[in-house]
Design an enzyme around this catalytic site. Structure first.
Site, PDB file in Angstrom:
ATOM      1  NE  ARG A  62      -0.624   1.606   9.052  1.00 19.24           N
ATOM      2  CZ  ARG A  62       0.440   2.370   9.140  1.00 19.24           C
ATOM      3  NH1 ARG A  62       1.023   2.308  10.222  1.00 19.24           N
ATOM      4  NH2 ARG A  62       0.938   3.317   8.181  1.00 19.24           N
ATOM      5  CB  THR A  64       1.154   6.877   5.587  1.00 19.10           C
ATOM      6  OG1 THR A  64       1.842   5.945   6.378  1.00 19.10           O
ATOM      7  CG2 THR A  64       1.935   8.047   5.134  1.00 19.10           C
ATOM      8  CB  VAL A  97      14.451   1.006  19.510  1.00 20.58           C
ATOM      9  CG1 VAL A  97      14.879  -0.333  19.614  1.00 20.58           C
ATOM     10  CG2 VAL A  97      15.596   2.025  19.187  1.00 20.58           C
ATOM     11  CG  LEU A 113      12.127  -4.750  19.969  1.00 22.39           C
ATOM     12  CD1 LEU A 113      11.136  -5.890  19.594  1.00 22.39           C
ATOM     13  CD2 LEU A 113      13.422  -5.062  19.689  1.00 22.39           C
ATOM     14  CB  THR A 149      -1.640  -4.307  -3.938  1.00 23.14           C
ATOM     15  OG1 THR A 149      -1.821  -3.014  -4.768  1.00 23.14           O
ATOM     16  CG2 THR A 149      -0.469  -4.793  -3.782  1.00 23.14           C
ATOM     17  CE  LYS A 178       6.808  -1.447   2.174  1.00 28.15           C
ATOM     18  NZ  LYS A 178       5.611  -1.466   3.170  1.00 28.15           N
ATOM     19  N   GLY A 179      10.130   2.605   4.467  1.00 31.20           N
ATOM     20  CA  GLY A 179      10.592   4.011   4.024  1.00 31.20           C
ATOM     21  C   GLY A 179      11.688   4.343   5.048  1.00 31.20           C
ATOM     22  CB  THR A 192      -6.751   5.587   3.436  1.00 26.87           C
ATOM     23  OG1 THR A 192      -5.965   4.595   4.514  1.00 26.87           O
ATOM     24  CG2 THR A 192      -6.582   5.090   2.189  1.00 26.87           C
ATOM     25  CG  ASP A 247       1.242   0.560   6.233  1.00 25.03           C
ATOM     26  OD1 ASP A 247       2.013   1.353   5.491  1.00 25.03           O
ATOM     27  OD2 ASP A 247       0.124   0.276   6.558  1.00 25.03           O
ATOM     28  CD  GLU A 248       5.478  -4.606   5.847  1.00 27.84           C
ATOM     29  OE1 GLU A 248       5.938  -3.692   5.157  1.00 27.84           O
ATOM     30  OE2 GLU A 248       5.077  -5.897   5.185  1.00 27.84           O
ATOM     31  N   GLY A 295       2.722   4.627   1.129  1.00 31.87           N
ATOM     32  CA  GLY A 295       2.860   5.645   2.271  1.00 31.87           C
ATOM     33  C   GLY A 295       4.033   5.401   2.978  1.00 31.87           C
ATOM     34  CG  HIS A 296       7.248   4.013   1.680  1.00 29.93           C
ATOM     35  ND1 HIS A 296       8.066   3.592   0.796  1.00 29.93           N
ATOM     36  CD2 HIS A 296       6.135   3.019   1.736  1.00 29.93           C
ATOM     37  CE1 HIS A 296       7.275   2.367   0.246  1.00 29.93           C
ATOM     38  NE2 HIS A 296       6.213   2.243   0.904  1.00 29.93           N
ATOM     39  CD  GLN A 327       1.841  -1.433  -2.510  1.00 26.62           C
ATOM     40  OE1 GLN A 327       2.642  -1.629  -3.361  1.00 26.62           O
ATOM     41  NE2 GLN A 327       1.453  -0.001  -2.171  1.00 26.62           N
TER      42      GLN A 327
HETATM   43  P1  GDP Z   1       6.124   1.751   5.324  1.00 22.45           P
HETATM   44  O1  GDP Z   1       5.086   1.701   4.459  1.00 22.45           O
HETATM   45  O2  GDP Z   1       6.614   0.046   5.243  1.00 22.45           O
HETATM   46  O3  GDP Z   1       7.258   2.646   4.974  1.00 22.45           O
HETATM   47  O4  GDP Z   1       5.849   2.228   6.898  1.00 22.45           O
HETATM   48  P2  GDP Z   1       4.814   3.232   7.085  1.00 22.45           P
HETATM   49  O5  GDP Z   1       5.702   4.486   7.169  1.00 22.45           O
HETATM   50  O6  GDP Z   1       3.595   3.291   6.449  1.00 22.45           O
HETATM   51  O7  GDP Z   1       4.493   2.894   8.588  1.00 22.45           O
HETATM   52  C1  GDP Z   1       5.562   2.598   9.610  1.00 22.45           C
HETATM   53  C2  GDP Z   1       5.217   3.704  10.751  1.00 22.45           C
HETATM   54  O8  GDP Z   1       6.079   3.133  11.824  1.00 22.45           O
HETATM   55  C3  GDP Z   1       5.526   5.170  10.409  1.00 22.45           C
HETATM   56  O9  GDP Z   1       4.672   5.964  11.178  1.00 22.45           O
HETATM   57  C4  GDP Z   1       7.165   5.263  11.041  1.00 22.45           C
HETATM   58  O10 GDP Z   1       7.648   6.522  11.220  1.00 22.45           O
HETATM   59  C5  GDP Z   1       7.032   4.360  12.154  1.00 22.45           C
HETATM   60  N1  GDP Z   1       8.230   3.563  12.633  1.00 22.45           N
HETATM   61  C6  GDP Z   1       9.222   3.103  11.924  1.00 22.45           C
HETATM   62  N2  GDP Z   1       9.990   2.466  12.554  1.00 22.45           N
HETATM   63  C7  GDP Z   1       9.533   2.391  13.703  1.00 22.45           C
HETATM   64  C8  GDP Z   1      10.136   1.993  15.244  1.00 22.45           C
HETATM   65  O11 GDP Z   1      11.105   1.240  15.060  1.00 22.45           O
HETATM   66  N3  GDP Z   1       9.469   2.401  16.088  1.00 22.45           N
HETATM   67  C9  GDP Z   1       8.321   3.266  16.046  1.00 22.45           C
HETATM   68  N4  GDP Z   1       7.737   3.480  17.273  1.00 22.45           N
HETATM   69  N5  GDP Z   1       7.848   3.664  14.889  1.00 22.45           N
HETATM   70  C10 GDP Z   1       8.438   3.289  13.716  1.00 22.45           C
HETATM   71  P1  IMO Z   2       3.069   0.582   2.058  1.00 23.14           P
HETATM   72  O1  IMO Z   2       3.917   0.867   0.800  1.00 23.14           O
HETATM   73  C1  IMO Z   2      -0.418  -1.208   3.465  1.00 23.14           C
HETATM   74  C2  IMO Z   2      -3.587  -2.433   0.957  1.00 23.14           C
HETATM   75  C3  IMO Z   2      -5.112  -1.729   0.829  1.00 23.14           C
HETATM   76  C4  IMO Z   2      -6.003  -2.593   0.446  1.00 23.14           C
HETATM   77  C5  IMO Z   2      -5.102  -3.695  -0.675  1.00 23.14           C
HETATM   78  C6  IMO Z   2      -5.441  -3.127  -2.141  1.00 23.14           C
HETATM   79  O2  IMO Z   2       2.902   1.819   2.822  1.00 23.14           O
HETATM   80  O3  IMO Z   2       3.457  -0.565   2.994  1.00 23.14           O
HETATM   81  P2  IMO Z   2      -4.793  -0.954  -3.297  1.00 23.14           P
HETATM   82  O4  IMO Z   2      -5.132   0.404  -3.447  1.00 23.14           O
HETATM   83  O5  IMO Z   2      -3.481  -1.235  -3.592  1.00 23.14           O
HETATM   84  O6  IMO Z   2      -5.697  -1.645  -4.632  1.00 23.14           O
HETATM   85  O7  IMO Z   2      -5.547  -1.678  -2.198  1.00 23.14           O
HETATM   86  O8  IMO Z   2      -3.931  -3.140  -0.348  1.00 23.14           O
HETATM   87  N1  IMO Z   2      -2.452  -1.717   0.606  1.00 23.14           N
HETATM   88  C7  IMO Z   2      -1.542  -1.506   1.466  1.00 23.14           C
HETATM   89  N2  IMO Z   2      -1.612  -1.684   2.928  1.00 23.14           N
HETATM   90  N3  IMO Z   2       0.472  -0.721   3.029  1.00 23.14           N
HETATM   91  C8  IMO Z   2       0.521  -0.236   1.685  1.00 23.14           C
HETATM   92  O9  IMO Z   2       1.656   0.291   1.120  1.00 23.14           O
HETATM   93  C9  IMO Z   2      -0.717  -0.586   0.975  1.00 23.14           C
HETATM   94  N4  IMO Z   2      -0.736  -0.362  -0.320  1.00 23.14           N
HETATM   95  C10 IMO Z   2      -2.053  -0.942  -0.587  1.00 23.14           C
HETATM   96  O10 IMO Z   2      -5.308  -1.221   2.247  1.00 23.14           O
HETATM   97  O11 IMO Z   2      -5.941  -3.775   1.568  1.00 23.14           O
HETATM   98 MG    MG Z   3       3.139   2.785   4.600  1.00 16.85          MG
END
Ligand code: GDP
Ligand code: IMO
Ligand code: MG
Length: 426
Positions: free
Chosen positions: A303, A297, A412, A330, A237, A17-18, A299, A14-15, A41-42, A222
């Site tokens: 977080r 995104t 940002v 940031l 995972t 990436k998407g 479940t 959840d950094e 979940g991206h 992940q």
């Molecule tokens: P991913 O799994 O790495 O693609 O990340 P997720 O989409 O699960 O979680 C990142 C969350 O942060 C999402 O809700 C994005 O819309 C949001 N996001 C991404 N970059 C930024 C940012 O620079 N600032 C803020 N406020 N939100 C961001």
């Molecule tokens: P994205 O791509 C954050 C975590 C789960 C659990 C562990 C194992 O959006 O960054 P699993 O269902 O893969 O066997 O669960 O990994 N996990 C994630 N945490 N972002 C994800 O994906 C994740 N995919 C799995 O919460 O701790």
């Molecule tokens: Mg995610």
């Protein structure tokens, strides 16, 4: 020469990436996912609209981009069609999708076994997304899994019957409900027929792409600390999340990746169980959770939040060969009086600067922090590094010095264009 960039999560997922993959996809001919499944979940935001992708690569919005779902992935066909349907409703054809004939199929029995495994683990549960990921990769490694090439073949019903017989025994050993063959074979056979036009030899496709000097983006799911080998085992995972996984999960070959961009959230989050030394179980954590909308995104779980952990990040840079960083969210740190960064741990009175292998050791580690001054300004409209408040600049510069690699991109806000590129990488 065609360029290639690997975008991967350097923390616990959840950094962002998407968002970043979608941003760089403007210059890409191919976007390739190489591991994981719909546990990912991206979130992508552009033109005032928000999309949540789970299985499908983040380049899908541009029909000219070939979106590849690599051999390292596990695909739940039902989830695949649900996602396609959602995208088609939003006006995206998805005819630019190429699904590997070597990817593994994730079935209902995997979902059931994920649930049963977690239940059996009781207080030791992993906290999985319950999408069947672990059980599907288990079958792959046990050499009893089903690949796309077999799923779409005429042999599917008999192969599935054999497989289900074995898997139902396992389900019964947990006192679970066995899957009914007659009922499910019909539905799966229909899905297999429907999925056939998407299935390709993606290894050959990528070979052709390289030869034609196309620009290729790889999109990790992940994060490195959830990797099956390198993560905080067993709270991980079941796939190879790190850069090695991009090679083995796509078939691109070792020389097929030019740059590795590590996506790093400006603080740290984790969903599910496992050690988290810098976790903030206080009002600062709650504030960052609300400001960053830190709810899963997939479940929707809240977080867990913490300060940035450089011990873990340095490890992540090494195991992935990260060449530069994209610092995301940031803006969420704006308003904090001080920003703490963990630079080492204390374990049983001793200072350590490397990440311990054992989750129980990591659990006992307490963070040693360096404190930096926070910034109060809203930075969500900033377009260049120079426009950042002094203390935000200092935060970035501190990270560059400590990590010994550049922060080439920062973000940002959630929108695609709230992205600032400081150094051309793709
Ligand atoms: P991913 O799994 O790495 O693609 O990340 P997720 O989409 O699960 O979680 C990142 C969350 O942060 C999402 O809700 C994005 O819309 C949001 N996001 C991404 N970059 C930024 C940012 O620079 N600032 C803020 N406020 N939100 C961001
Ligand atoms: P994205 O791509 C954050 C975590 C789960 C659990 C562990 C194992 O959006 O960054 P699993 O269902 O893969 O066997 O669960 O990994 N996990 C994630 N945490 N972002 C994800 O994906 C994740 N995919 C799995 O919460 O701790
Ligand atoms: Mg995610």
């Amino acid at each position: 020469m065609g360029k290639s960039l690997l975008i991967l999560g350097a923390q616990w997922g959840d950094e962002g990436k998407g968002k970043i993959t979608n941003y760089f996809s403007e210059k890409a001919d191919y976007v390739v996912r190489y591991q994981g499944g719909n546990n990912a979940g991206h979130t992508i935001v552009f033109d005032g609209k928000k999309y949540a992708l789970r299985l499908i690569p983040s380049g899908i919005f541009n029909p000219k981009i070939r979106c590849v779902m690599g051999n390292g992935m596990v695909i739940n066909p039902r989830a695949f069609f649900e996602e396609i349907e959602e995208l088609q409703k939003a006006g995206f054809s998805c005819s630019n999708l190429y699904l590997s004939d070597r990817a593994h199929v994730l079935f209902d029995h995997h979902l059931e076994l994920d649930r049963l495994n977690e239940e059996a683990l009781k207080e030791k549960k992993i906290g999985t997304t319950k999408k069947g990921i672990g059980p599907c990769y288990t079958d792959k490694v046990s050499r009893i899994g089903m690949r796309m090439c077999d799923f779409i073949s005429d042999d599917f019903p008999s192969l599935y019957k054999e497989l289900l017989k074995r898997k139902n025994q396992e389900i019964l050993s947990f006192n679970g409900t066995p899957i009914d063959y007659e009922k499910t074979v019909k539905e799966y056979s229909e899905m297999a027929k429907k999925i056939r036009p998407y299935v390709f030899d993606t290894i050959a496709l990528l070979k052709e792409a390289r030869k034609a000097q196309k620009n290729i983006l790889f999109e990790g799911a992940q994060g490195a600390l959830l990797d099956i080998d390198f993560g905080s085992y067993p709270y991980v995972t079941s796939s190879s999340v790190t850069s090695g996984g991009a090679i083995s999960g796509s078939g691109i070959g070792l020389k097929g990746i030019d740059e590795v961009l590590g996506i790093v959230k400006a603080y740290q989050t984790r969903v599910g169980e496992g050690a988290f030394p810098t976790e903030l179980k206080n009002e600062i954590g709650d504030l960052l959770r609300e400001r960053g909308h830190e709810y899963g995104t997939v479940t929707h779980r809240p977080r867990r939040i913490g300060y940035l952990d450089l011990v873990a990040l340095k490890y992540s840079i090494q195991i992935n060969g990260i060449s530069s960083i994209c610092l995301t969210l940031l803006d969420v740190l704006g308003g904090l009086k001080e920003i703490k960064v963990c630079t080492s741990y204390s374990y049983k009175g001793e200072k350590i600067s490397t990440l311990p292998a054992s989750n129980s050791v990591l659990k006992e580690c307490t963070p040693n922090y360096v404190s930096l001054k926070g910034f109060q300004e809203d930075i969500s409209k900033v377009k260049t590094f120079d426009e950042l408040p002094e203390n935000a600049k200092k935060y970035i510069e501190f990270l560059e010095k400590e990590l010994e690699i550049p922060v080439s991109v920062f973000s940002v806000g959630p929108d695609k264009y709230q992205t600032i590129v400081r150094k051309e990488i793709f």
